[in-house]
Design an enzyme around this catalytic site. Structure first.
Site, mmCIF file in Angstrom:
data_model
loop_
_atom_site.group_PDB
_atom_site.id
_atom_site.type_symbol
_atom_site.label_atom_id
_atom_site.label_comp_id
_atom_site.label_asym_id
_atom_site.label_seq_id
_atom_site.Cartn_x
_atom_site.Cartn_y
_atom_site.Cartn_z
ATOM 1 C CD GLU A 135 -1.408 8.270 7.833
ATOM 2 O OE1 GLU A 135 -1.705 7.439 8.712
ATOM 3 O OE2 GLU A 135 -0.356 8.928 7.835
ATOM 4 C CD GLU A 192 -2.630 -0.973 2.717
ATOM 5 O OE1 GLU A 192 -2.297 -0.138 3.570
ATOM 6 O OE2 GLU A 192 -3.486 -1.843 2.928
ATOM 7 C CG PHE A 202 -4.701 1.840 6.219
ATOM 8 C CD1 PHE A 202 -4.477 1.020 7.307
ATOM 9 C CD2 PHE A 202 -4.436 3.196 6.324
ATOM 10 C CE1 PHE A 202 -3.978 1.549 8.496
ATOM 11 C CE2 PHE A 202 -3.942 3.727 7.504
ATOM 12 C CZ PHE A 202 -3.721 2.903 8.600
ATOM 13 C CE LYS A 238 5.349 4.787 7.034
ATOM 14 N NZ LYS A 238 4.863 6.084 7.495
ATOM 15 N NE ARG A 281 -2.980 3.508 12.104
ATOM 16 C CZ ARG A 281 -2.073 2.561 12.322
ATOM 17 N NH1 ARG A 281 -0.818 2.864 12.490
ATOM 18 N NH2 ARG A 281 -2.441 1.296 12.372
ATOM 19 C CE LYS A 298 8.670 2.540 10.352
ATOM 20 N NZ LYS A 298 8.276 3.432 11.411
#
Ligand code: AMP
Length: 585
Positions: free
Chosen positions: A323, A270, A364, A272, A277, A446
């Site tokens: 996010e 995905e 997400f 980033k 958040r 990440k």
């Protein structure tokens, strides 16, 4: 239970920096604590009367505490003020004054944990006329029955500066030690933990306790469940709407192959994003709560999102992991986190802020839907459910862009595309993994570009507070520009408390002879000592005279081999900044 037991425990915790010793001290206290005081003890150990996600504050200023202390001990407020300036800690002042006072008065009742908890809880609820006096009364009642040591910690609790250094992990381990005494004990002499079960079994229990905490964010609830019926009762701790869950976090990797090493090839990739958040709870029609990664409630600050959620997301009740991405209202291009971050703490002009700093919800994950916990489903299954729930509408709500592939070339292409679009990089999520709340992550990585570290000069410092008044606690970093030194940030991270070459103490020793000027806690330092610093990002910033600031700086080591003349220049900073932001253009 008597409050003195807790005060002694705090005192012990304050005197030791050793984690195992702290764990033992707390677990001894928990073992002694009866059920009716367990909730109170767990909150108070954390320096509060509320769970961590609760935004209520105790609401006592040092002025009110001083007034109560003056009233109880017959000392003038001026004298207390001056003692406070000398000692730098009202807790120690209270201790001294109560000590002197005790010699005069003989009668007092024993303070219980529940009494202290009750009075402090009442303080947070007080509002309106006459509040100050009523607060002073409640505090005074505690002081007049307290011993000197108790007064020290009552004061610090009131001011919400307990400073005994109990980390979340220590509390968790203390619960394990207290409730499973047959599995683990502590050898004080050897300073070693002794396991009477296998390491796997120990870890399994620890993970169960941690998991229950991640769901509840409330050690009181976990402790009470353990007291009831050990591990069985932990199962009763479940997701609750309007109670934030510790969000799942990712391990950092530096390449796609490293990601494969960590998670295998079955990965959902995905974008980033560089927003913040937002955990969105839908409780019912038009009833929502939004929490940040640090579990702060920000529903009111982002209330413009509620109609969007109501219109575009199916489900009577749910928890979404998202996010919140800022964008420029004119150009509609994404904006880095720092623009939106101003909205998090904002209490006024909320509508204007929503217009000037709009956000798009990027969803997400889904953790809960219509009464069902989905956290134990695999990542891909959750994503599929999510796709059925959300109707995308650009600049309002979208699903975070994702790619399912086992081909590293496609991943590289996706990575470049994400950076080009102005994002931080990629997240990789193992497709079969459940949602693992909290820090003990297993399943997400990440992937972000590596930043080159900077060699910067320490040009200022700040003395620590409380126990740490003899060492500096934060350091101003500067780069060079011709003959000048321009500041670019402050750092306190990366430096250890003990057992390392790079401690607050050792740095203070090196810097003390270089002090040029001192005003209150702030010290100007002769530019000489160079340190190597890592960071997440360089940002433009009006705060520092270099015009730039480091996001999340962390000291790696002292560069004894470099003089201040060889440190990085403003030109270097600009070059890295431009390189970093090329992908944004
Ligand atoms: P970091 O702050 O570098 O540790 O990265 C973790 C943060 O990345 C999370 O807390 C999220 O706020 C953010 N993030 C951005 N995009 C995603 C995504 N697709 N999935 C999960 N987290 C994301």
């Amino acid at each position: 239970m008597d409050y003195i037991e807790l005060a002694k425990c705090y005192d012990h915790l304050e005197k030791t920096a050793k984690r195992l010793e702290k764990t033992e001290t707390i677990s001894d206290l928990i073992k002694k604590t009866p059920k009716e005081s367990l909730k109170q003890v767990m909150y108070l150990l954390n320096g509060s009367v509320f769970p961590v996600y609760d935004e209520r504050k105790i609401g006592v200023s040092s002025k009110i505490a001083i007034k109560a202390l003056a009233q109880t001990t017959g000392t003038s407020m001026e004298k207390i003020d001056s003692l406070m300036r000398k000692k730098g800690d009202l807790g120690l002042v209270a201790e001294e004054l109560i000590q002197t006072n005790k010699q005069k008065t003989l009668f007092s009742k024993k303070l219980t944990v529940n009494k202290v908890f009750e009075n402090i809880s009442k303080l947070s609820e007080m509002q309106g006329a006459g509040t100050v006096n009523r607060k002073v009364q409640l505090i005074s009642e505690l002081y007049s029955n307290s011993s000197p040591l108790e007064a020290r910690y009552i004061t610090r609790t009131l001011l919400e500066v307990l400073r005994v250094g109990v980390a979340e992990g220590t509390l968790r381990d203390s619960l394990l030690w207290a409730f499973f005494p047959k599995k683990v004990s502590y050898d004080k002499e050897k300073q070693e933990i002794i396991l009477n079960c296998s390491r796997e079994e120990y870890n399994e229990i620890m993970n169960k306790i941690q998991h229950a905490y991640n769901l509840s964010n409330d050690f009181s609830e976990v402790a009470l469940a353990l007291k009831d019926n050990k591990l069985d009762s932990l199962k009763k701790i479940q997701i609750n709407l309007a109670k934030p869950i510790n969000p799942m976090l990712a391990i950092k990797v530096e390449s796609v192959s490293e990601a494969y090493e960590a998670l295998g090839k079955k990965i959902l990739w995905e974008y980033k994003l560089d927003g913040f958040r937002g955990q969105i709870h839908k409780l019912g029609k038009n009833k929502y709560e939004i929490y940040t990664r640090r579990l702060e409630k920000v529903t009111n600050q982002f209330k413009e999102l509620i109609p969007i959620l109501e219109k575009n997301v199916k489900g009577d009740s749910y928890i979404l992991d998202t996010e919140l991405m800022g964008y420029d209202p004119k150009t509609k291009r994404p904006r880095p986190f720092q623009y939106v971050s101003q909205r998090i703490k904002r209490k006024y002009d909320i509508e204007k802020m929503a217009k000037d700093f709009p956000v798009e919800i990027n969803v997400f994950d889904v953790l809960y839907l219509n009464g069902k916990n989905l956290m134990n489903l695999g990542q891909l299954e959750r994503r599929k459910i999510l796709e059925r729930m959300v109707k995308e509408e650009k600049l309002k709500i979208i699903l975070t862009k994702s790619l399912l592939t086992e081909n590293p070339k496609e991943v590289e292409k996706f990575y470049k595309e994400s950076l080009k679009a102005g994002n931080e990089g990629l997240m990789g999520k193992q497709i079969e993994k459940d949602y693992n709340p909290g820090r003990h992550v297993n399943g997400w990585i990440k992937l972000k570009p590596v930043k080159e570290p900077l060699d910067l000069i320490i040009t200022g410092a700040q003395w620590g507070e409380g126990k740490r008044t003899s060492a500096f606690s934060s350091f101003t970093l500067s780069c060079i520009s011709g003959e000048k030194f321009l500041d670019i940030g402050k750092v306190g991270t990366g430096i250890k408390e003990k057992d390392s070459e790079l401690t607050f103490e050792s740095l203070t020793k090196l810097l003390k002879p270089l002090i040029l000027k001192q005003k209150a806690q702030v010290v100007e330092i002769k530019p000489k000592l160079v340190v190597e610093v890592n960071y997440e990002e360089i940002q433009r910033s009006p705060t520092y005279n270099s015009g730039y600031a480091l996001r999340f700086p962390r000291v790696i080591r002292i560069r004894y081999d470099k003089s201040e003349k060889n440190a990085n220049t403003l030109e270097d900073v600009k070059r890295i900044y431009t390189k970093q932001n090329k992908s944004l253009i």
